[in-house]
Write a protein that holds these residues in place. Structure first.
Motif: not given
Lengths: 313, 251
Positions: A286, A290, A294, A296, A298, A300, B30, B32, B92-94, B147, B154, B157
């Motif tokens: 897990h 993650y 993550g 991409w 960080r 960015a 979860k 980043p 996703d995070f975006a 982003l 980024s 996304k």
């Protein structure tokens, strides 16, 4: 050891013996630094990995109040993780290196989080027993010889005692509730009692890392002393709300005023440390998943911050 | 004042907060990186707290001996009235950021206005909430810029997430008979007036982030009248599990 190292080591030990704190810029033996990095990063990782079994129940928390308390508690744990990562960084290791070591298996986290959180009472048991055991250890670490670690512990202990109370409150509510709730509470007690006793580590005779740690005053009390404190504090709390201690041999020694307990299953302890606990693979997988997902984000953030800085120039 | 309209109005506000809070709390452990993990659960906590205040008030208005938890946990799917945007999953995070940003821009406009409501309870909840909403907006708009202007990946996304969620934004400004009546009484906010302000703010941030405003004008609606997405039932089954499985228990 050459002459210079010997002198340094004597000066260092004098300082320790006089009860002074060691600060990041002070000279310290390499083994002291290594021991601290191992222990503190393990402590930080434990806070972070510990978010998983509890996070597993946030979405299913049975009331708005319970959901808020759990969210706040997990944030505290993550905050402790941050605080401990920073304290460990003062020893010359970066957070990303610590995370690499966690992923490679070089760094550990507390084995207790390799047990699953299976019913809502587990959230009570984790707060009451797991955080309860952690507090006994951490109260003792408030007097540890490394300044940043000691100060982190002072701050962390305040929040942990709140966690322990809320865990006990959940257990109390469940024991006052329906038959099914009482069964959940006892089930959680049965599963978490022994692992929480193992959190203090092997018996003093079998504890490989303790000697130097005691000499350097990183560790102020032995595993068995700390475990006994926890047992004496916790058994009466369990009995008060009607929980059964899952140990047919436990009893109160009237002479000493201490509780004695049956044999701890050290085979299980070593087995879980080796990686064979119910959730070892799951927890690490897990965290890796993650962290990788993550990457991409960080990248960015870093790229953006570089662009902003170059605009300012 | 007619309580059933006020009850429904309050319930809608509570449902928005609960469902978005529930979505965000799925993200625990979860994130980043650790700081952002904590930020998301912190925002979740704000929304659950907000939901609690609003359900508490709705329970009082219901005229029945209901608790805030019964309202939050024991209704059927089509009796929840949140907008569709807040129930959208975290692809996703975006997506998390786009959903939060769209919502927060509208939310800030809305609650700033609600502080002036003639209904004292709603006004006082709004005064507390607006501070949190501003923080959510700062946080999410910073991420839209990061982003959008970070790396090529980024940017792509972020634009994808914006495009995917765009169709859920119009519902934020819908009003119906319930609102019309309460607006006249000086209780409710006329959010239909906010659409152009919202678009201006979003466009401004997009400009800085190098993102384009989607040209797709198709807009999805239904949440406010109880017609939800397929995702919603799953969200509720987790949320309601213990309350439904052990109806006699108190927690």
């Amino acid at each position: 050891m050459n002459l210079l190292q010997e002198v340094t080591s004597d000066v260092f030990q004098d300082k320790i013996d006089q009860g002074e704190y060691i600060e990041p810029k002070d000279t310290m033996p390499e083994d002291y630094r290594k021991h601290l990095i191992r222990q503190m990063s393990q402590h930080a990782h434990s806070e972070v990995i510990g978010m998983q079994p509890e996070g597993n129940w946030i979405t299913r928390a049975p009331s708005l109040r319970a959901k808020q308390i759990l969210l706040a508690k997990i944030q505290d744990e993550g905050g402790h993780g941050l605080y401990l990562y920073s304290a460990t960084e003062t020893l010359g290791i970066s957070r990303s290196e610590m995370i690499e070591q966690l992923h490679s298996g070089k760094a550990k986290y507390s084995s207790i989080f390799n047990y699953p959180a299976l019913n809502w009472a587990d959230i009570g048991a984790i707060g009451w027993l797991v955080d309860g055991a952690a507090i006994v250890n951490q109260v003792s670490l408030q007097r540890t010889s490394y300044g940043p670690y000691s100060r982190a512990m002072v701050r962390i202990c305040k929040e942990e005692s709140f966690h322990q109370r809320q865990g006990y409150e959940i257990m109390t509510r469940m024991m006052r509730g329906t038959k099914e709730q009482q069964q959940m509470a006892q089930d959680a007690m049965n599963r978490w009692w022994w692992p929480s006793l193992m959190m203090f580590g092997p018996h003093d005779n079998d504890s490989p890392n303790s000697n130097n740690a005691i000499k350097w005053k990183i560790k102020r009390e032995s595993n068995d002393e700390l475990r006994q404190k926890f047992i004496d504090k916790t058994i009466p709390q369990a009995l008060l709300i009607g929980l059964t201690i899952p140990d047919e041999f436990y009893k109160l020694d009237e002479k000493t005023g201490h509780y004695t307990i049956g044999k701890i299953n050290w085979d299980e302890f070593h087995n879980v440390i080796k990686g064979n606990g119910p959730c070892n693979k799951q927890r690490l997988k897990h965290h890796k998943k993650y962290h990788q997902e993550g990457a991409w984000v960080r990248e960015a953030a870093e790229a953006y911050s570089k662009k902003q800085k170059s605009k300012l120039k | 004042m007619n309580n059933s309209e006020l009850y429904n109005y309050t319930l809608r506000l509570a449902d928005n907060a609960l469902i978005l809070g529930q979505r965000l709390s799925e993200l625990c452990s979860k994130g980043p990186f650790l700081e952002e993990d904590l930020a998301q659960t912190n925002i979740a906590l704000d929304y659950i707290g907000r939901a609690q205040s609003l359900y508490n008030y709705a329970a009082q208005l219901s005229g029945k001996p209901l608790s805030e938890d019964e309202l939050a946990y024991r209704r059927a799917e089509n009796n929840y009235y949140n907008v569709l945007l807040v129930e959208q999953p975290d692809e996703d995070f975006a997506h998390t950021i786009a959903r939060q940003f769209f919502y927060s821009v509208a939310d800030c406009l809305f609650y700033a206005e609600l502080t002036k409501s003639k209904n004292e309870t709603l006004a006082s909840i709004a005064k507390k909430v607006i501070k949190e909403s501003k923080y959510h907006l700062n946080h999410s708009s910073d991420w839209v810029k990061r982003l959008g202007g970070g790396t090529e990946l980024s940017h792509e996304k972020m634009q994808n997430a914006v495009n995917a969620l765009w169709m859920y934004t119009d519902e934020l400004f819908e009003i119906d008979d319930i609102e019309h009546k309460l607006i006249k009484e000086g209780v409710a906010v006329n959010s239909s007036n906010h659409k152009s302000l919202w678009l201006a703010e979003v466009t401004e941030v997009f400009k800085e982030a190098g993102l384009s405003v989607p040209e797709n004008n198709f807009m999805m609606t239904g949440g406010r009248s109880g017609n939800h997405s397929e995702h919603f039932g799953h969200l509720l089954s987790e949320l309601q599990y213990l309350q439904r499985a052990y109806p006699d228990a108190t927690w």
